[in-house]
Design a protein around this motif. Sequence first.
Motif, PDB file in Angstrom:
ATOM      1  N   GLN A 132      13.740 108.656  30.339  1.00  0.00           N
ATOM      2  CA  GLN A 132      14.272 109.772  29.560  1.00  0.00           C
ATOM      3  C   GLN A 132      13.475 109.990  28.281  1.00  0.00           C
ATOM      4  N   ILE A 133      13.169 108.909  27.589  1.00  0.00           N
ATOM      5  CA  ILE A 133      12.395 109.026  26.344  1.00  0.00           C
ATOM      6  C   ILE A 133      11.014 109.595  26.643  1.00  0.00           C
ATOM      7  N   GLY A 134      10.369 109.070  27.681  1.00  0.00           N
ATOM      8  CA  GLY A 134       9.050 109.570  28.046  1.00  0.00           C
ATOM      9  C   GLY A 134       9.070 111.034  28.442  1.00  0.00           C
ATOM     10  N   LYS A 135      10.105 111.423  29.140  1.00  0.00           N
ATOM     11  CA  LYS A 135      10.241 112.823  29.566  1.00  0.00           C
ATOM     12  C   LYS A 135      10.330 113.754  28.365  1.00  0.00           C
ATOM     13  N   VAL A 136      11.185 113.409  27.402  1.00  0.00           N
ATOM     14  CA  VAL A 136      11.342 114.252  26.214  1.00  0.00           C
ATOM     15  C   VAL A 136      10.024 114.314  25.439  1.00  0.00           C
ATOM     16  N   ALA A 137       9.383 113.151  25.265  1.00  0.00           N
ATOM     17  CA  ALA A 137       8.114 113.113  24.541  1.00  0.00           C
ATOM     18  C   ALA A 137       7.076 114.005  25.210  1.00  0.00           C
ATOM     19  N   ALA A 138       7.004 113.931  26.547  1.00  0.00           N
ATOM     20  CA  ALA A 138       6.009 114.706  27.293  1.00  0.00           C
ATOM     21  C   ALA A 138       6.294 116.196  27.251  1.00  0.00           C
ATOM     22  N   GLU A 139       7.566 116.545  27.403  1.00  0.00           N
ATOM     23  CA  GLU A 139       7.921 117.969  27.461  1.00  0.00           C
ATOM     24  C   GLU A 139       7.761 118.666  26.116  1.00  0.00           C
ATOM     25  N   TYR A 140       8.023 117.948  25.024  1.00  0.00           N
ATOM     26  CA  TYR A 140       8.024 118.574  23.704  1.00  0.00           C
ATOM     27  C   TYR A 140       6.821 118.187  22.847  1.00  0.00           C
ATOM     28  N   ASN A 141       5.925 117.367  23.416  1.00  0.00           N
ATOM     29  CA  ASN A 141       4.714 116.971  22.689  1.00  0.00           C
ATOM     30  C   ASN A 141       5.061 116.308  21.351  1.00  0.00           C
ATOM     31  N   VAL A 142       5.983 115.330  21.411  1.00  0.00           N
ATOM     32  CA  VAL A 142       6.372 114.582  20.216  1.00  0.00           C
ATOM     33  C   VAL A 142       6.357 113.080  20.533  1.00  0.00           C
ATOM     34  N   GLU A 143       6.117 112.288  19.530  1.00  0.00           N
ATOM     35  CA  GLU A 143       6.158 110.826  19.656  1.00  0.00           C
ATOM     36  C   GLU A 143       5.471 110.353  20.937  1.00  0.00           C
ATOM     37  N   LEU A 144       4.223 110.802  21.099  1.00  0.00           N
ATOM     38  CA  LEU A 144       3.513 110.562  22.357  1.00  0.00           C
ATOM     39  C   LEU A 144       3.261 109.081  22.624  1.00  0.00           C
TER      40      LEU A 144
END
Length: 317
Positions: free
Chosen positions: A236-248
């Motif tokens: 879930q964390i990786g998905k959000v990071a990838a989708e929104y280009n944050v905290e890569l």
Amino acid sequence: MRNFLLVFLLPIMTFSQSNLDGIEALFQKKQFKKAQQKVSDYLKTHPNNLQAIELLGDAYGHQKKWDAAILQYEKLVKNKENEANYHYKYGGALGMKALSISKLKALGIIGDVKEAFLKAAELDKNHIATRWALVELYMQLPGIIGGSKSKSLLYAGELEALSKVDGYLAKGYVYEYDDEPELAEKYYKMAIKEGGSVTCYNKLTTLYENEEEPEKAIENIETAHKKHQRNAMHYQIGKVAAEYNVELQKGERCLKAYLDNYSAEDGVPKAWANYRLAQIHMHKKNKQEALKYIELAIVELPKVKSFKEQKERILNL
């Protein structure tokens, strides 16, 4: 209505009759067609067995054969008018049919859906699933055919009296649906404080994602992970990071942890974690790393269109 209407298919009756030995195992294995055949055969010699009729309706429902499921649940309602769960299942099958046909045709069914749920609620003051269905039904119906936020909140209040967590989640749902994110956040946080289940955290995470607040979403997932220690939360964390280009960096680290600790129970196939890693490396302009991960995703699930589209984007870097 889709989220909570599907709950009406969950209960499975326990049968003592030898002719139906193994029926629960068929449901657990999701072999619904076999279950349908076995119960149908049993009903040929026991046509009035209400438990068997209910189970046949459930088997049809799991296969999305809504007309057939409706027919079985209607038999239950007619045979035992004071059984709340029968009205609930009948309304649920009608509601699922309404979702599967055109809006114009659905208008002719909605009245029966509402009537069935209201009857179930009247018969059983403690029937939580029915009240959830009514919260969603009244919220999603246009006002011209009986939709009402106030009625949704009324049933959310009844839910709260039965279960604070359900009540808070229902109110959060109402306010989120009505585009009042601050109030939705308030009630989802209350649900987390009261119950703290994975579902409670997921509702708040989804709200943050829908409101395009990825940092809050990640923070909430991290809090949930500290409590529940679910590997799926790494994804879930990786998905959000990838989708929104944050905290890569954090997203990449979590996705690798997900892959390292993966089991079938985690739910999301490894291919999707590789897809998210490809997205992250694309954001970082690491073309070769992005290609490596998208190829891994495609090898595992070659028919997923979004994987192939992502590969094209990477090649065009």
